[in-house]
Design a protein around this motif. Sequence first.
Motif, short mmCIF file in Angstrom:
data_model
loop_
_atom_site.label_atom_id
_atom_site.label_comp_id
_atom_site.label_asym_id
_atom_site.label_seq_id
_atom_site.Cartn_x
_atom_site.Cartn_y
_atom_site.Cartn_z
N ASN A 162 -39.75 13.90 52.97
CA ASN A 162 -39.61 12.45 53.06
C ASN A 162 -40.34 11.90 54.28
N HIS A 163 -41.64 12.01 54.28
CA HIS A 163 -42.42 11.52 55.41
C HIS A 163 -42.43 9.99 55.43
N VAL B 74 -43.89 3.16 51.61
CA VAL B 74 -44.64 2.04 51.03
C VAL B 74 -44.39 1.91 49.53
N ILE B 75 -43.96 2.98 48.88
CA ILE B 75 -43.70 2.92 47.43
C ILE B 75 -42.40 2.20 47.13
N GLU B 76 -41.47 2.16 48.08
CA GLU B 76 -40.18 1.48 47.92
C GLU B 76 -39.44 1.99 46.68
N SER B 77 -39.33 3.31 46.61
CA SER B 77 -38.65 3.94 45.47
C SER B 77 -37.99 5.22 45.94
N ASP B 78 -36.87 5.57 45.29
CA ASP B 78 -36.21 6.85 45.55
C ASP B 78 -36.54 7.88 44.47
N ASP B 79 -37.34 7.47 43.50
CA ASP B 79 -37.74 8.37 42.42
C ASP B 79 -38.92 9.21 42.90
N TYR B 80 -38.67 10.50 43.14
CA TYR B 80 -39.72 11.35 43.70
C TYR B 80 -40.89 11.54 42.74
N ASN B 81 -40.62 11.53 41.46
CA ASN B 81 -41.73 11.63 40.50
C ASN B 81 -42.68 10.44 40.65
N GLU B 82 -42.12 9.26 40.85
CA GLU B 82 -42.95 8.07 41.04
C GLU B 82 -43.71 8.15 42.36
N ILE B 83 -43.01 8.56 43.41
CA ILE B 83 -43.65 8.68 44.72
C ILE B 83 -44.78 9.70 44.67
N PHE B 84 -44.52 10.85 44.07
CA PHE B 84 -45.52 11.91 43.98
C PHE B 84 -46.72 11.46 43.15
N LYS C 35 -47.90 8.42 42.62
CA LYS C 35 -48.71 7.39 43.25
C LYS C 35 -49.34 7.84 44.57
N MET C 36 -48.58 8.58 45.37
CA MET C 36 -49.06 8.92 46.71
C MET C 36 -49.82 10.24 46.76
N VAL C 37 -49.47 11.19 45.91
CA VAL C 37 -50.12 12.51 45.94
C VAL C 37 -51.17 12.62 44.83
N LEU C 38 -50.79 12.25 43.61
CA LEU C 38 -51.74 12.32 42.50
C LEU C 38 -52.62 11.08 42.40
N CYS C 39 -52.32 10.08 43.26
CA CYS C 39 -53.17 8.88 43.37
C CYS C 39 -53.28 8.12 42.05
N GLU C 40 -52.19 8.06 41.30
CA GLU C 40 -52.15 7.31 40.05
C GLU C 40 -52.16 5.81 40.36
N LYS C 41 -53.15 5.11 39.85
CA LYS C 41 -53.27 3.67 40.11
C LYS C 41 -52.54 2.82 39.09
N GLY C 42 -52.23 3.41 37.93
CA GLY C 42 -51.54 2.66 36.90
C GLY C 42 -50.03 2.82 36.98
N GLU C 43 -49.38 2.67 35.86
CA GLU C 43 -47.92 2.74 35.83
C GLU C 43 -47.41 4.10 35.38
N GLN C 44 -48.30 5.00 34.98
CA GLN C 44 -47.86 6.29 34.48
C GLN C 44 -47.25 7.14 35.58
N ILE C 45 -46.13 7.78 35.23
CA ILE C 45 -45.45 8.68 36.16
C ILE C 45 -45.54 10.09 35.60
N TYR C 46 -45.93 11.02 36.45
CA TYR C 46 -46.07 12.42 36.04
C TYR C 46 -44.88 13.22 36.59
N PRO C 47 -43.97 13.65 35.73
CA PRO C 47 -42.84 14.46 36.21
C PRO C 47 -43.35 15.76 36.85
N LEU C 48 -42.69 16.16 37.93
CA LEU C 48 -43.08 17.41 38.60
C LEU C 48 -42.99 18.59 37.64
#
Length: 432
Positions: free
Chosen positions: A51-52, A57-67, A69-82
Motif C-alpha cells: 500500500n504505497h 490517487v486511484i481512490e479505491s480499496d479494490d486492489y484489482n482496480e488499483i493494480f 490502473k497503476m501497474v498494468l497502466c489500463e487507461k480504460g475501465e477494464q479491470i484485470y483480476p490478479l
Amino acid sequence: MLKLTKEEKRMLDGKNGIFKQKAMQKIVEYANALGAEALCTVTKATVYMGNHPYLDVIESDDYNEIFSKMVLCEKGEQIYPLEQFSDECFTQTCVGPCDHFRYQEINISKEVFEKNRKFLDLIHDAGVSIAGSCTPYLSGWIPLRGEHFVSTESSNILFGNSVYGACANADGLEASAWSAICGRTPLWGNHILSNRYATHIVEIQCKSETAKDWDIIGHALGRLLTEGNERPVLTGNFCRPDINRLKKFFSSLATTSGCELCHIVGCTAEAPTLEAALAGHEPKGKIVLTQEEYDRSLASICDEGSGDVQMVVLGCPHYTLEEIRDAARLLEGKQVAEGVSLQIWTDLTMQYLAQVNGYAQTIEASGAHLLNSACPLVCGRTAYDLVKTGFLTDGAKQAHYVHTDLNEKNCKVFYGDMKSCIEASIKGRWEA
C-alpha cells in the motif's frame, strides 16, 4: 522488427490467460519503443508492491482496480483480476510502506498498515514471495552471471549487474511487474553482453577505508557522471570494498546518477583487469575522484554545526546481520535518549537472524527499534513528523532525498557513520 517465440505468441494471443496477455502486450509495446529485436527470459524479479502512498490517487480499496490502473497502466475501465505471476521467474517484494508487524513506532496509521498487509496477502496469493528488501541478495536472491533479472530497487540493479555479472536494465516499477508476470523483458541494453564494457575510467584518489567512505564515493561519482548511460570502471589505490561497503556505494551512486553498471577492477565479475572491463574499447573519458569531490558530497548531505535530533535512521540500504551485530554491541547496556526515535532497518530474514542471535533483544532493550521491510523514505511523509529540529542518518541516499523537505521545515539533516549516529541517539544531540 520484434520477433517472438511460439510461447511468447501464445501469451500475446491470450492462450495463457488475460492477465499474462496484458503484461505481454505492455512488454511488446516497451520492446518496440526501444527498438529491441527479441525478448529474453527473466528468471528473477523484485517488485514494488504493498500500500504505497502514491497508489492513493486511484481512490479505491479494490486492489484489482488499483493494480490494473497503476501497474498494468489500463487507461480504460477494464479491470484485470490478479492471476498467477510467471512460474519461470522467482519474484519477491522490494521495500514496502511500513514494517510488516508494527506501525505505531514509525508514525504510520493502523489503516495504512492493515491495507498494506491486505495488498501483500493478495500479491502473495498470486505467487509473489514476501521479502520486503532493498538488499535481496542478503537472503539468497542472487542472479548469476549472464542471468536476466528485473528489479525495482536501483541499487540492486547496480549490485546484480556489477558484482554478479547478471543482466538488467533500470526498467521502472511497472515494467518490472510486467516482466515478473510474463517472464520476459526486451533484449536490449545491459541484457546484451556486448553492451556491457566500461565507457569511463575513474581514478579513486580519496579515502576509501570505511563503509561511510564508499557511501560518499558513490554520491560523488554519481555527481560527476554527466553524459548519461556511462559505465564507469574504478581504478586507483583504493581499499578493496566488502559487501557492506559495496551496498552503500551502489545505493548512493544510484541516488545521484542513472548509472546501471559499474565495474571495479579486481572486484566485480567483468573487471578482473582494466583491459577486461574495457573489452577492447577506447574509454570515452577519465574522471578523477579527489578528496575535494568527496568533501563536496559530504557537505551537501550533512548540514553544518551541531543540534538536537529527534530521529536517527540506520539501515539505508538495509543492514546486514554483521551491521546489526555491530549496532547491538554499541547499544548494549545503554539507553536511547528520551524523545529520540532510533530506527534500525533491515529485511525480514536479517531481522529473524538477529532475534536468533539476541541482537534484536539488545537493540530493543536500549529503546531503539529493529524494523523490517521499509524505511522512512518509502513510508510516506508521516514518518518524518517525528522530526522537530534535527534528523540524523548513516545513509547518504536517505540524507540526500530528505534534505530539501526537512530544511524547508527548518530542520537540520545530519549524516555520519553507525558509531557516531548511535552515540548521538544516546545523547540526543549531534556534535559536529
